[in-house]
Scaffold this motif. Structure first.
Motif, PDB file in Angstrom:
ATOM      1  N   GLU A 163       9.859   2.926   3.424  1.00 17.25           N
ATOM      2  CA  GLU A 163       8.451   2.976   3.796  1.00 17.25           C
ATOM      3  C   GLU A 163       8.148   1.691   4.567  1.00 17.25           C
ATOM      4  N   VAL A 164       7.910   1.817   5.863  1.00 19.62           N
ATOM      5  CA  VAL A 164       7.619   0.647   6.692  1.00 19.62           C
ATOM      6  C   VAL A 164       6.110   0.474   6.762  1.00 19.62           C
ATOM      7  N   TRP A 165       5.615  -0.550   6.119  1.00 20.54           N
ATOM      8  CA  TRP A 165       4.176  -0.777   6.020  1.00 20.54           C
ATOM      9  C   TRP A 165       3.636  -1.584   7.199  1.00 20.54           C
ATOM     10  N   ALA A 166       4.507  -2.383   7.833  1.00 25.35           N
ATOM     11  CA  ALA A 166       4.085  -3.172   8.987  1.00 25.35           C
ATOM     12  C   ALA A 166       5.307  -3.428   9.866  1.00 25.35           C
ATOM     13  N   THR A 167       5.066  -3.559  11.163  1.00 25.49           N
ATOM     14  CA  THR A 167       6.134  -3.852  12.115  1.00 25.49           C
ATOM     15  C   THR A 167       5.771  -5.095  12.918  1.00 25.49           C
ATOM     16  N   VAL A 168       6.790  -5.694  13.546  1.00 24.11           N
ATOM     17  CA  VAL A 168       6.557  -6.795  14.468  1.00 24.11           C
ATOM     18  C   VAL A 168       7.528  -6.609  15.627  1.00 24.11           C
ATOM     19  N   ASP A 197      10.157  -4.041  15.177  1.00 21.95           N
ATOM     20  CA  ASP A 197      11.098  -4.243  14.062  1.00 21.95           C
ATOM     21  C   ASP A 197      10.329  -4.193  12.748  1.00 21.95           C
ATOM     22  N   PRO A 198      11.000  -3.860  11.639  1.00 24.36           N
ATOM     23  CA  PRO A 198      10.311  -3.876  10.341  1.00 24.36           C
ATOM     24  C   PRO A 198       9.806  -5.276  10.000  1.00 24.36           C
ATOM     25  N   PHE A 199       8.542  -5.343   9.613  1.00 27.56           N
ATOM     26  CA  PHE A 199       7.970  -6.604   9.151  1.00 27.56           C
ATOM     27  C   PHE A 199       7.810  -6.598   7.636  1.00 27.56           C
ATOM     28  N   LEU A 200       7.322  -5.487   7.109  1.00 26.59           N
ATOM     29  CA  LEU A 200       7.198  -5.305   5.668  1.00 26.59           C
ATOM     30  C   LEU A 200       7.631  -3.884   5.338  1.00 26.59           C
ATOM     31  N   ALA A 201       8.681  -3.763   4.538  1.00 28.70           N
ATOM     32  CA  ALA A 201       9.206  -2.445   4.167  1.00 28.70           C
ATOM     33  C   ALA A 201       9.474  -2.412   2.678  1.00 28.70           C
ATOM     34  N   VAL A 202       9.286  -1.246   2.085  1.00 32.78           N
ATOM     35  CA  VAL A 202       9.569  -1.056   0.659  1.00 32.78           C
ATOM     36  C   VAL A 202      10.416   0.195   0.498  1.00 32.78           C
ATOM     37  N   GLY A 203      11.089   0.290  -0.639  1.00 31.31           N
ATOM     38  CA  GLY A 203      11.923   1.454  -0.882  1.00 31.31           C
ATOM     39  C   GLY A 203      12.376   1.522  -2.322  1.00 31.31           C
ATOM     40  N   ASP A 204      13.109   2.569  -2.624  1.00 32.06           N
ATOM     41  CA  ASP A 204      13.638   2.788  -3.970  1.00 32.06           C
ATOM     42  C   ASP A 204      15.159   2.721  -3.955  1.00 32.06           C
ATOM     43  N   TYR A 205      15.716   2.316  -5.090  1.00 31.72           N
ATOM     44  CA  TYR A 205      17.168   2.275  -5.260  1.00 31.72           C
ATOM     45  C   TYR A 205      17.454   2.647  -6.704  1.00 31.72           C
ATOM     46  N   GLY A 206      18.054   3.812  -6.916  1.00 26.90           N
ATOM     47  CA  GLY A 206      18.248   4.277  -8.281  1.00 26.90           C
ATOM     48  C   GLY A 206      16.902   4.419  -8.972  1.00 26.90           C
ATOM     49  N   ASP A 207      16.784   3.821 -10.153  1.00 28.32           N
ATOM     50  CA  ASP A 207      15.526   3.844 -10.900  1.00 28.32           C
ATOM     51  C   ASP A 207      14.623   2.665 -10.562  1.00 28.32           C
ATOM     52  N   GLY A 208      15.092   1.800  -9.663  1.00 27.46           N
ATOM     53  CA  GLY A 208      14.327   0.614  -9.312  1.00 27.46           C
ATOM     54  C   GLY A 208      13.794   0.662  -7.897  1.00 27.46           C
ATOM     55  N   SER A 209      13.335  -0.474  -7.407  1.00 26.00           N
ATOM     56  CA  SER A 209      12.717  -0.534  -6.090  1.00 26.00           C
ATOM     57  C   SER A 209      12.891  -1.918  -5.481  1.00 26.00           C
ATOM     58  N   LEU A 255      -6.723  -2.683   5.750  1.00 29.27           N
ATOM     59  CA  LEU A 255      -6.294  -3.896   6.442  1.00 29.27           C
ATOM     60  C   LEU A 255      -6.461  -3.743   7.945  1.00 29.27           C
ATOM     61  N   PRO A 256      -6.638  -4.855   8.665  1.00 28.70           N
ATOM     62  CA  PRO A 256      -6.754  -4.781  10.121  1.00 28.70           C
ATOM     63  C   PRO A 256      -5.483  -4.212  10.752  1.00 28.70           C
ATOM     64  N   GLU A 257      -5.635  -3.674  11.957  1.00 27.46           N
ATOM     65  CA  GLU A 257      -4.476  -3.151  12.680  1.00 27.46           C
ATOM     66  C   GLU A 257      -3.512  -4.268  13.044  1.00 27.46           C
ATOM     67  N   GLU A 258      -4.066  -5.423  13.440  1.00 28.98           N
ATOM     68  CA  GLU A 258      -3.246  -6.575  13.794  1.00 28.98           C
ATOM     69  C   GLU A 258      -3.393  -7.661  12.734  1.00 28.98           C
ATOM     70  N   TRP A 259      -2.266  -8.266  12.361  1.00 24.21           N
ATOM     71  CA  TRP A 259      -2.247  -9.334  11.375  1.00 24.21           C
ATOM     72  C   TRP A 259      -2.062 -10.671  12.089  1.00 24.21           C
ATOM     73  N   PRO A 316       2.183  -9.043  13.924  1.00 21.87           N
ATOM     74  CA  PRO A 316       2.542  -7.870  13.112  1.00 21.87           C
ATOM     75  C   PRO A 316       1.490  -6.769  13.255  1.00 21.87           C
ATOM     76  N   GLN A 317       1.965  -5.531  13.231  1.00 28.91           N
ATOM     77  CA  GLN A 317       1.097  -4.376  13.345  1.00 28.91           C
ATOM     78  C   GLN A 317       1.072  -3.613  12.024  1.00 28.91           C
ATOM     79  N   ASN A 318      -0.122  -3.334  11.541  1.00 32.04           N
ATOM     80  CA  ASN A 318      -0.273  -2.580  10.301  1.00 32.04           C
ATOM     81  C   ASN A 318       0.090  -1.117  10.538  1.00 32.04           C
ATOM     82  N   GLU A 319       1.092  -0.634   9.811  1.00 36.63           N
ATOM     83  CA  GLU A 319       1.501   0.764   9.930  1.00 36.63           C
ATOM     84  C   GLU A 319       0.954   1.615   8.784  1.00 36.63           C
ATOM     85  N   GLY A 320       0.223   0.977   7.881  1.00 30.77           N
ATOM     86  CA  GLY A 320      -0.374   1.702   6.766  1.00 30.77           C
ATOM     87  C   GLY A 320       0.104   1.192   5.426  1.00 30.77           C
TER      88      GLY A 320
END
Length: 242
Positions: free
Chosen positions: A187-192, A195-207, A167-171, A157-161
């Motif tokens: 928001e894609v925080w890491a890729t592999v 492809d998305p490895f760790l992503a977050v987002g919002d939906y309505g008032d939640g996440s 965090l290190p660039e490589e996990w 996995p690669q750290n995208e921020g």
């Protein structure tokens, strides 16, 4: 303290041993949530754990029951477990707990999905979340067929921020993951492997968040499970979605 409901990460293995004309049968029950639960508790979360068979019976059926939690995490438990209740199996209508989860998130709740053979689309597409309203909530698009990517040679996995974390660039490498596509506002925080490895987002008032690999072997080897930075990753995720 963040109150987390974790559902999944259990199985029953049935074994047949054939000796000539005799067939011997055996079964074994297993769980793999302990390391993930320990990591979440390390960062101050209070975790209620429901193995798959418990979730089938006891997973929340109302928003009031869901409101006891700040975050619900589904990990290696297919949509059938939430949708095909005993009542439905008997031919009666019942609450659609996938739709209920989506509505709860829209109104301010938080949902996460952790990868596995019964997460996202899953093995042979059997996890089937792309055919439920949970697909609306996640920050990634769920595939329509088998989405597993086996990487026995190790995928890094690669750290995208990750906000607020150095965090290190490589996990540490993983041995497999569920392939998804990031939604345009995710928001894609890491890729592999792009492809998305760790992503977050919002939906309505939640996440919500999507974590593409497992929280236990075989996809998550010891190097990842014991990684010094893993609690930091999960702390930032919980801070973002709850």
């Amino acid at each position: 303290m963040t109150n987390v409901l974790l559902a999944g990460e259990s199985w029953v293995t049935v074994q047949f041993e054939i000796k000539g004309r005799n067939v011997l049968r055996d079964s074994q029950y297993g769980e793999a949530a302990d390391r993930f639960v320990s990591t979440l508790e390390t960062i101050g979360a209070s975790v209620t754990y429901q193995p798959c068979h418990v979730a089938a019976e006891s997973f929340p059926r109302t928003k009031a029951e869901l409101d006891k939690y700040d975050l619900v995490i589904l990990s290696d438990v297919g949509a059938d477990t939430l949708q095909i209740t005993e009542q439905v199996a008997d031919g009666d209508t019942d609450v659609d707990r996938c739709a209920l989860l989506a509505e709860w998130v829209r109104d301010g709740g938080a949902l996460g999905m952790v990868g596995g053979y019964m997460s996202f689309a899953g093995k042979g597409g059997q996890a089937r979340y792309g055919m439920t309203r949970i697909a609306e909530v996640l920050p990634v698009e769920v595939a329509s067929g088998d989405d597993r990517v086996e990487t026995p040679d190790g995928a890094v996995p690669q750290n995208e921020g990750v906000p607020g974390a150095d965090l290190p660039e490589e996990w540490p490498h993983v041995l497999g993951y569920n392939r998804t596509t990031a939604k345009s506002d995710a928001e894609v925080w890491a890729t592999v492997r792009d492809d998305p490895f760790l992503a977050v987002g919002d939906y309505g008032d939640g996440s919500s968040f999507a974590y593409a690999t497992d929280c236990a072997p075989h996809w998550a080897p010891e190097g990842l499970l014991s990684w010094d930075h893993l609690p930091t990753v999960w702390s930032r995720v919980l801070d973002r979605v709850t």
